[in-house]
Structure formats: structure tokens, C-alpha cells
Design an enzyme around this catalytic site. Structure first.
Site, PDB file in Angstrom:
ATOM      1  N   CYS A  82      -5.282   0.775  -2.988  1.00  0.00           N
ATOM      2  CA  CYS A  82      -4.778   2.147  -2.879  1.00  0.00           C
ATOM      3  C   CYS A  82      -4.309   2.685  -4.212  1.00  0.00           C
ATOM      4  O   CYS A  82      -3.712   3.741  -4.285  1.00  0.00           O
ATOM      5  CB  CYS A  82      -3.649   2.190  -1.856  1.00  0.00           C
ATOM      6  SG  CYS A  82      -2.482   0.850  -2.067  1.00  0.00           S
ATOM      7  N   CYS A 127       2.395  -1.965  -9.210  1.00  0.00           N
ATOM      8  CA  CYS A 127       3.595  -2.748  -8.965  1.00  0.00           C
ATOM      9  C   CYS A 127       4.162  -3.167 -10.309  1.00  0.00           C
ATOM     10  O   CYS A 127       3.409  -3.341 -11.265  1.00  0.00           O
ATOM     11  CB  CYS A 127       3.251  -4.028  -8.198  1.00  0.00           C
ATOM     12  SG  CYS A 127       2.644  -3.728  -6.556  1.00  0.00           S
ATOM     13  N   CYS A 158       0.862  -1.174   0.000  1.00  0.00           N
ATOM     14  CA  CYS A 158       0.000   0.000   0.000  1.00  0.00           C
ATOM     15  C   CYS A 158       0.903   1.228   0.000  1.00  0.00           C
ATOM     16  O   CYS A 158       2.089   1.114   0.283  1.00  0.00           O
ATOM     17  CB  CYS A 158      -1.026   0.009   1.127  1.00  0.00           C
ATOM     18  SG  CYS A 158      -0.396   0.193   2.790  1.00  0.00           S
TER      19      CYS A 158
END
Length: 136
Positions: free
Chosen positions: A88, A92, A14
Site C-alpha cells: 500500500c 514504516c 497497511c
């Protein structure tokens, strides 16, 4: 030469790595022991773990007061079998062969312990389900 963990590895992500990802990592570590390698990180880590999160976890017997938010690295993603973002919007690096999940969870930032408890309980429920999947 280091030996890899006997089981799967899971990375929780997050933005600030100060609330949701810390709770998830703590629950997985608590419930799986050494059967799962657990990491957590954030793209813009906070200075400390959210005090209301620390308090909410203490209520269920898990002490995360010594944890510190960590920065998300490409290496952490590469080393993980499962990468779970916490609703959130964090992105990645994507690598083939990894499993990516996004758990839509309320942000505990700026919330009191009473508001953190339902988030904590939902994370614990999801971690228990994840453990069943990983064992399967």
C-alpha cells in the site's frame, strides 16, 4: 517485569488497517497460536474493519468482527522482529536488525466478498510460508 513472547513478533501494516493487515494478523494468530506475537496497524486507520473482509474470514472459520483498526506507532515497529507492509506504499520507520517485507496485494476496500476471497486466500498462503520461515 514482563516476559517477552517466546517466539518472534510480526507487525502487519497497511494504510487503513481495515483489510489486508487484519486478515494477515488473524491468519497468523490462528495458525501460530502463542508461538508468534502478532500486531497490525495503519498510518491512517479506518473506523472499522471492512465488513466484506470480516465476512470472508468468517467463511474460513476466523472471526475478526471484534477487531478495530489501530494507528501505527514507532514503538510497534521497534517491538517487532518482522514488519510486513501490504503493498500500500506505507512507509514504516526503519530500525536496524528488523526484517522488512512488502507483500503486493490487491486492496479489498470497496470490494464485495467475492473479490475479497482471492486476496484472503493469497494472504493465507503467504502466512503459511512465513510460518515455515519463522520456524526454520
Amino acid at each position: 517485569m514482563s516476559t517477552p513472547a517466546p517466539g518472534p513478533s510480526v507487525l502487519f501494516v497497511c494504510v487503513h488497517n481495515a483489510g489486508r493487515s487484519q486478515m494477515a494478523a488473524a491468519f497468523l494468530t490462528h495458525l501460530a497460536g502463542d508461538k508468534v506475537e502478532v500486531r497490525s496497524a495503519g498510518s491512517a486507520p479506518a473506523g472499522t474493519v471492512n465488513p466484506a473482509v470480516v465476512e470472508a474470514m468468517k467463511e474460513v472459520g476466523i472471526d475478526i468482527s471484534a477487531e478495530t483498526p489501530k494507528v501505527l506507532t514507532v514503538e510497534a515497529v521497534q517491538a517487532s522482529d518482522v514488519v510486513i507492509t501490504m503493498g500500500c506504499g506505507d512507509t514504516c520507520p526503519v530500525f536496524p536488525g528488523k526484517r522488512y517485507l512488502d507483500w503486493q496485494l490487491d486492496d479489498p476496500a470497496g470490494q464485495g466478498v467475492a473479490s475479497v476471497r482471492p486476496i484472503r486466500d493469497e494472504i493465507e498462503r503467504r502466512i503459511r510460508s512465513l510460518l515455515i520461515e519463522l520456524d526454520g
